[in-house]
Design an enzyme around this catalytic site. Structure first.
Site, mmCIF file in Angstrom:
data_model
loop_
_atom_site.group_PDB
_atom_site.id
_atom_site.type_symbol
_atom_site.label_atom_id
_atom_site.label_comp_id
_atom_site.label_asym_id
_atom_site.label_seq_id
_atom_site.Cartn_x
_atom_site.Cartn_y
_atom_site.Cartn_z
ATOM 1 N N HIS A 54 -26.603 21.862 1.904
ATOM 2 C CA HIS A 54 -26.952 22.577 0.415
ATOM 3 C C HIS A 54 -25.893 23.610 0.180
ATOM 4 O O HIS A 54 -25.518 24.348 1.086
ATOM 5 C CB HIS A 54 -28.172 22.901 0.635
ATOM 6 C CG HIS A 54 -28.470 23.474 -0.745
ATOM 7 N ND1 HIS A 54 -28.785 22.378 -1.847
ATOM 8 C CD2 HIS A 54 -28.739 24.613 -1.189
ATOM 9 C CE1 HIS A 54 -29.130 23.193 -2.914
ATOM 10 N NE2 HIS A 54 -29.197 24.265 -2.622
ATOM 11 N N GLU B 94 -26.134 15.513 -0.498
ATOM 12 C CA GLU B 94 -27.494 15.700 0.123
ATOM 13 C C GLU B 94 -28.403 15.120 -0.626
ATOM 14 O O GLU B 94 -29.328 14.600 -0.165
ATOM 15 C CB GLU B 94 -27.885 17.163 0.079
ATOM 16 C CG GLU B 94 -27.907 17.835 -1.371
ATOM 17 C CD GLU B 94 -28.458 19.206 -1.247
ATOM 18 O OE1 GLU B 94 -29.234 19.611 -0.542
ATOM 19 O OE2 GLU B 94 -27.820 20.061 -1.996
ATOM 20 N N LYS C 129 -0.280 5.192 -5.803
ATOM 21 C CA LYS C 129 -1.279 5.405 -6.878
ATOM 22 C C LYS C 129 -2.052 6.908 -6.573
ATOM 23 O O LYS C 129 -2.548 7.651 -7.601
ATOM 24 C CB LYS C 129 -2.260 4.325 -6.589
ATOM 25 C CG LYS C 129 -3.420 4.015 -7.373
ATOM 26 C CD LYS C 129 -4.701 4.833 -6.988
ATOM 27 C CE LYS C 129 -5.196 4.368 -5.566
ATOM 28 N NZ LYS C 129 -5.502 3.145 -5.524
ATOM 29 N N TYR D 42 -9.865 -3.134 -10.130
ATOM 30 C CA TYR D 42 -9.619 -1.770 -9.580
ATOM 31 C C TYR D 42 -8.013 -1.069 -10.081
ATOM 32 O O TYR D 42 -8.260 0.080 -10.503
ATOM 33 C CB TYR D 42 -8.830 -2.112 -8.149
ATOM 34 C CG TYR D 42 -9.996 -2.387 -6.958
ATOM 35 C CD1 TYR D 42 -10.398 -1.196 -5.992
ATOM 36 C CD2 TYR D 42 -10.742 -3.580 -6.832
ATOM 37 C CE1 TYR D 42 -11.433 -1.409 -5.067
ATOM 38 C CE2 TYR D 42 -11.766 -3.807 -5.968
ATOM 39 C CZ TYR D 42 -12.046 -2.604 -5.152
ATOM 40 O OH TYR D 42 -12.958 -2.887 -3.951
ATOM 41 N N CYS E 294 0.782 -1.175 -0.006
ATOM 42 C CA CYS E 294 -0.172 0.002 0.107
ATOM 43 C C CYS E 294 0.931 1.279 0.062
ATOM 44 O O CYS E 294 0.508 2.100 -0.885
ATOM 45 C CB CYS E 294 -1.043 0.068 1.438
ATOM 46 S SG CYS E 294 -2.060 1.314 1.205
HETATM 47 P P1 NDP Z 1 -8.957 -7.594 -9.552
HETATM 48 O O1 NDP Z 1 -9.032 -8.878 -9.190
HETATM 49 O O2 NDP Z 1 -9.680 -6.321 -9.191
HETATM 50 O O3 NDP Z 1 -9.160 -7.435 -11.091
HETATM 51 C C1 NDP Z 1 -8.452 -8.386 -11.961
HETATM 52 C C2 NDP Z 1 -8.835 -8.173 -13.367
HETATM 53 O O4 NDP Z 1 -8.008 -8.698 -14.347
HETATM 54 C C3 NDP Z 1 -10.192 -8.435 -13.811
HETATM 55 O O5 NDP Z 1 -10.883 -7.619 -14.471
HETATM 56 C C4 NDP Z 1 -10.127 -9.792 -14.115
HETATM 57 O O6 NDP Z 1 -11.280 -10.209 -15.249
HETATM 58 C C5 NDP Z 1 -9.051 -9.537 -15.091
HETATM 59 N N1 NDP Z 1 -7.857 -10.933 -15.342
HETATM 60 C C6 NDP Z 1 -7.695 -11.812 -14.280
HETATM 61 N N2 NDP Z 1 -6.907 -12.810 -14.917
HETATM 62 C C7 NDP Z 1 -6.943 -12.306 -16.223
HETATM 63 C C8 NDP Z 1 -6.235 -13.321 -17.373
HETATM 64 N N3 NDP Z 1 -5.757 -14.435 -17.226
HETATM 65 N N4 NDP Z 1 -6.431 -12.385 -18.719
HETATM 66 C C9 NDP Z 1 -7.133 -11.524 -18.660
HETATM 67 N N5 NDP Z 1 -7.797 -10.855 -17.480
HETATM 68 C C10 NDP Z 1 -7.610 -11.364 -16.487
HETATM 69 O O7 NDP Z 1 -7.277 -7.280 -9.426
HETATM 70 P P2 NDP Z 1 -6.354 -5.856 -9.459
HETATM 71 O O8 NDP Z 1 -4.989 -6.562 -9.747
HETATM 72 O O9 NDP Z 1 -6.912 -4.839 -10.132
HETATM 73 O O10 NDP Z 1 -6.160 -5.818 -7.869
HETATM 74 C C11 NDP Z 1 -6.236 -6.608 -6.937
HETATM 75 C C12 NDP Z 1 -6.920 -6.205 -5.621
HETATM 76 O O11 NDP Z 1 -6.202 -5.042 -5.048
HETATM 77 C C13 NDP Z 1 -8.073 -5.716 -5.903
HETATM 78 O O12 NDP Z 1 -9.023 -6.838 -5.925
HETATM 79 C C14 NDP Z 1 -8.632 -4.995 -4.779
HETATM 80 O O13 NDP Z 1 -8.818 -5.863 -3.666
HETATM 81 C C15 NDP Z 1 -7.230 -4.391 -4.418
HETATM 82 N N6 NDP Z 1 -6.872 -2.987 -4.801
HETATM 83 C C16 NDP Z 1 -7.832 -2.062 -4.010
HETATM 84 C C17 NDP Z 1 -7.546 -0.680 -4.542
HETATM 85 C C18 NDP Z 1 -8.767 0.214 -3.790
HETATM 86 O O14 NDP Z 1 -9.156 -0.071 -2.600
HETATM 87 N N7 NDP Z 1 -8.853 1.168 -4.317
HETATM 88 C C19 NDP Z 1 -6.699 -0.276 -5.364
HETATM 89 C C20 NDP Z 1 -6.135 -1.347 -6.148
HETATM 90 C C21 NDP Z 1 -6.036 -2.691 -6.171
HETATM 91 P P3 NDP Z 1 -12.710 -10.948 -14.646
HETATM 92 O O15 NDP Z 1 -13.574 -9.867 -14.027
HETATM 93 O O16 NDP Z 1 -13.022 -11.657 -15.928
HETATM 94 O O17 NDP Z 1 -12.022 -12.038 -13.615
#
Ligand code: NDP
Length: 462
Positions: free
Chosen positions: A435, A440, A51, A177, A43
């Site tokens: 407001h 709101e 980020k 995300y 983080c």
């Molecule tokens: P996520 O699990 O959120 O998203 C992964 C994405 O990659 C999905 O869209 C998934 O598609 C796709 N994917 C997975 N495997 C493949 C593949 N083999 N080929 C193509 N596409 C694929 O992971 P992130 O890496 O974005 O983030 C990890 C975690 O970190 C998040 O889930 C979140 O919990 C945390 N995070 C939180 C943040 C915040 O609070 N603001 C910011 C960043 C991260 P599909 O949906 O089809 O499975």
């Protein structure tokens, strides 16, 4: 009673491990913590914090444009990527040293290096054997990149924070995300940005209205969103990277960033040898108190693959400390965890999506509004804001709140208290709005649509 060098040995100096170590020391435990990279973990070092700093940086383009509508004339503008990276690095270094300082002040022994379990009470670190009554595994996760030809040409969020130059054209693979947040960052900083996601809509798991609405908003801002396809291979071509998509299209880019999920850091830690069972995805299996299959070994945060969110890891760490040393057995609480996506505009959400609520409750009342924010009236921006409440019809409890729009994470944090407290729609209605704000709207929503499980099962689209 057996003598141990420490009461608790924490492996991993990220947000969760640091909180568990500090709190345990606060309860009087003798605590050591080991980190092989930099204190602060994902983080602070290569996630949420840098980020968010990049998100701030990328907002200025819109803000300069908005300013004109309010009478401002701006002079020549330029952006220095190296200056942003250097400023971010200074802040991360400051935070890292603050983390170490907090640990030391709490009386925790702060160690550097990779620790490995030898048995359920012993770790090895730099050739030394150290024993502990309890061991806490808080080693987090790392980006996952699918095994495609040319994979070595891809970057992940890890490298994105240190690129020598801002890419002029970038392809972001994934629809979660990180993909959505970084697409907004690159686009805001001026890169020609293409988001490639295999699914039918971005942000799987989020409310369907949020997903569609955000897609439309980021597309308006210039992100090209390609759905139902994925990056099949990468190769160098004409000084660029050619990303071959499953759809047959080839995108030329200066960088291709994979944000396709994360995997837990469990390899080479001696976990299985110490009797710690792993799930099929490699994550550590834990019970409600974050205890693993080895009675003296606990695990928290992303390595356990529950909710991958920093504040959740911190709560899990605090719960372990309270359980082991505070005399208060405390299960980790994963109910109604608010979360945000720092996309542009951002998403804030708490509680159930409409789809998940319908699985739990037979009838819902859905309150939804989307509107042009006040600032857009003069700025001329076409941005819109979405707000939505999901209410269980029988009890009138608000079981979900969702927003896409400026300040959504700030607003939903407050709304989350009401949802966590189980308040009813009438409690929202009884609250006076501030407001003029966007927030709101959450206390003035009147028009509802009733959605029933029966109708959904009959195929009526929701
Ligand atoms: P996520 O699990 O959120 O998203 C992964 C994405 O990659 C999905 O869209 C998934 O598609 C796709 N994917 C997975 N495997 C493949 C593949 N083999 N080929 C193509 N596409 C694929 O992971 P992130 O890496 O974005 O983030 C990890 C975690 O970190 C998040 O889930 C979140 O919990 C945390 N995070 C939180 C943040 C915040 O609070 N603001 C910011 C960043 C991260 P599909 O949906 O089809 O499975």
């Amino acid at each position: 009673m057996a003598h141990f060098d420490y009461d608790l040995f924490v492996i991993g100096g990220g947000s969760g491990g640091v909180r568990a170590a500090r709190m345990s020391a606060g309860y009087g435990a003798r605590v050591a913590i080991a980190e092989e990279h930099r204190y602060g973990g994902t983080c602070v070092i290569r996630g949420c914090v840098p980020k968010k700093l990049f998100v701030y940086a990328s907002h200025f383009r819109d803000e300069f444009a908005d300013a004109r509508g309010f009478g401002w004339t701006l002079g020549e503008r330029s952006f220095s990527w190296p200056a942003l990276v250097a400023a971010k690095d200074r802040e991360i270094a400051r935070l890292e040293s603050a983390y170490r300082g907090l640990l030391e002040k709490a009386g925790v022994t702060v160690l550097a290096g990779r620790a490995r379990l030898l048995d359920p009470h012993t770790v090895e670190l730099g050739g030394r054997r150290l024993s502990a009554r309890y061991i806490l595994v808080a080693t987090g996760g790392r980006p996952f990149v699918p095994d495609i030809p040319g994979r070595a040409l891809a970057i992940t969020s890890g490298e994105a924070f240190h690129l020598a130059e801002l890419p002029r054209r970038i392809v972001v693979a994934g629809g979660g995300y990180i993909a959505v947040e970084f697409a907004g960052i690159w686009n805001g900083l001026g890169a020609e940005t293409t988001l490639v996601h295999r699914g039918t809509e971005i942000l799987r798991g989020f409310d369907h209205d949020v997903r569609r609405f955000l897609h439309a908003e980021i597309a308006k801002k210039g992100v090209r969103v390609l759905l139902g396809t994925e990056v099949r291979s990468l190769e160098r071509r004409d000084g660029a990277i050619a990303a071959q998509l499953a759809s047959g299209e080839t995108r030329l880019a200066d960088a291709v960033m994979f944000a396709t999920g994360r995997v837990p850091n469990t390899e080479g830690l001696g976990l299985e040898e110490a009797g710690v069972a792993l799930a099929a995805d490699g994550s550590v299996r834990v019970d409600a108190h974050s205890r693993t299959s080895a009675a003296s070994v606990y695990a928290i945060g992303d390595v356990t693959h529950r909710l991958q969110l920093t504040p959740v890891a911190i709560r899990e760490g605090a719960a372990v400390a309270a359980t082991l040393f505070g005399g208060r057995p405390t299960p980790a609480d994963h109910e109604n965890v608010p979360t945000a996506v720092f996309s542009q505009p951002p998403v804030g959400t708490v509680g159930l999506t409409e789809e998940a609520a319908l699985e739990r409750y037979p009838e819902l009342e859905i309150y939804r509004t989307d509107f042009r924010p006040m600032k857009a009236t003069l700025s001329g921006s076409s941005e819109r804001t979405l707000m939505k409440l999901v209410v269980d019809r029988a009890t009138q409890r608000v079981v979900g709140a969702h927003m896409v729009g400026n300040d959504a994470p700030e607003i939903i944090q407050g709304i989350a208290i009401a949802v966590k407290a189980g308040l009813a729609k009438s409690d929202f209605d009884a609250t006076v709005g501030i407001h003029p704000t966007a927030a709101e709207e959450f206390v003035t929503l009147r028009d509802k649509v009733v959605v029933t499980r029966a109708a959904a099962a009959a195929g009526t689209p929701i």
